[in-house]
Design a protein around this motif. Structure first.
Motif, PDB file in Angstrom:
ATOM      1  N   PRO B  17       0.843  -1.196   0.000  1.00 58.85           N
ATOM      2  CA  PRO B  17       0.000   0.000   0.000  1.00 58.85           C
ATOM      3  C   PRO B  17       0.881   1.250   0.000  1.00 58.85           C
ATOM      4  O   PRO B  17       1.897   1.293   0.698  1.00 58.85           O
ATOM      5  N   LYS B  18       0.501   2.241  -0.804  1.00 57.66           N
ATOM      6  CA  LYS B  18       1.276   3.493  -0.821  1.00 57.66           C
ATOM      7  C   LYS B  18       1.211   4.174   0.540  1.00 57.66           C
ATOM      8  O   LYS B  18       0.254   4.005   1.293  1.00 57.66           O
ATOM      9  N   ASP B  19       2.227   4.996   0.821  1.00 58.49           N
ATOM     10  CA  ASP B  19       2.208   5.799   2.048  1.00 58.49           C
ATOM     11  C   ASP B  19       0.912   6.605   2.098  1.00 58.49           C
ATOM     12  O   ASP B  19       0.492   7.177   1.098  1.00 58.49           O
ATOM     13  N   GLY B  20       0.312   6.635   3.262  1.00 59.79           N
ATOM     14  CA  GLY B  20      -0.903   7.426   3.433  1.00 59.79           C
ATOM     15  C   GLY B  20      -2.167   6.648   3.138  1.00 59.79           C
ATOM     16  O   GLY B  20      -3.260   7.095   3.473  1.00 59.79           O
ATOM     17  N   ILE B  21      -2.020   5.489   2.493  1.00 57.78           N
ATOM     18  CA  ILE B  21      -3.191   4.655   2.206  1.00 57.78           C
ATOM     19  C   ILE B  21      -3.444   3.754   3.413  1.00 57.78           C
ATOM     20  O   ILE B  21      -2.525   3.157   3.960  1.00 57.78           O
ATOM     21  N   LEU B  22      -4.698   3.686   3.818  1.00 60.05           N
ATOM     22  CA  LEU B  22      -5.082   2.867   4.970  1.00 60.05           C
ATOM     23  C   LEU B  22      -4.671   1.410   4.754  1.00 60.05           C
ATOM     24  O   LEU B  22      -4.843   0.874   3.671  1.00 60.05           O
ATOM     25  N   ASP B  23      -4.132   0.791   5.798  1.00 61.14           N
ATOM     26  CA  ASP B  23      -3.680  -0.597   5.688  1.00 61.14           C
ATOM     27  C   ASP B  23      -4.252  -1.390   6.869  1.00 61.14           C
ATOM     28  O   ASP B  23      -3.573  -1.599   7.881  1.00 61.14           O
ATOM     29  N   PRO B  24      -5.495  -1.834   6.764  1.00 65.51           N
ATOM     30  CA  PRO B  24      -6.124  -2.507   7.901  1.00 65.51           C
ATOM     31  C   PRO B  24      -5.404  -3.782   8.332  1.00 65.51           C
ATOM     32  O   PRO B  24      -5.368  -4.112   9.530  1.00 65.51           O
TER      33      PRO B  24
END
Lengths: 98, 98
Positions: B17-24
């Motif tokens: 996931p890109k930086d800043g994208i939520l990663d549950p």
């Protein structure tokens, strides 16, 4: 260990289905290749890659933590294998002069 | 290209996931650390790792195939980044003498 002595290291844990274990995601990728007009691709295995930062006294201590995490939380040893990779983006705080 | 000229190379595509994208999934791993008594682990990002074999005329041609596969099928460019890794387990068939 004081905060100033700690190293902050970044690792990746690569988890993949063991040989012989069914990999439906890999089959799905292979099934999509024709639609994209891509050929010459085979033996697709889909696994996980977990990147994380460990703060520990030194690199050996950090590896112990990653090893435990990989074996106990990130992989299922019955059906998956893993390897641990030290990432170049690791950094260490400058400690007090010895 | 004849079969005898082909190279068979193994690659991994690492998708995160890109930086800043939520990663549950990353948050779930972090939430489990306490139960395992592991501390010092932070910034956990969970992505995918796809390993595959490419049969192509040469290494450059194989990389073009992997690059296209990574960009068009294995990652979502809006929210994920990827890198491509050549794996040591690659092999090449012995071709005819030039």
């Amino acid at each position: 260990m004081t905060e100033a002595d700690a190293v902050h290291l970044r690792f990746a844990v690569n988890v993949r289905p063991k040989d012989g274990i069914l990999d439906p995601q890999g089959r799905a990728v292979e099934g999509s290749l024709g639609h994209l007009g891509i050929d010459g691709v085979s033996s697709v295995r889909v696994g996980r890659r977990v990147e994380l930062t460990v703060t520990a006294a030194d690199e050996d201590a950090a590896r112990v933590v990653v090893e435990r995490l990989a074996a106990e939380l990130l992989s299922n040893p019955l059906i998956e294998s893993y390897d641990i990779e030290a990432l170049g983006g690791s950094s260490s705080l400058v400690g007090e002069p010895a």
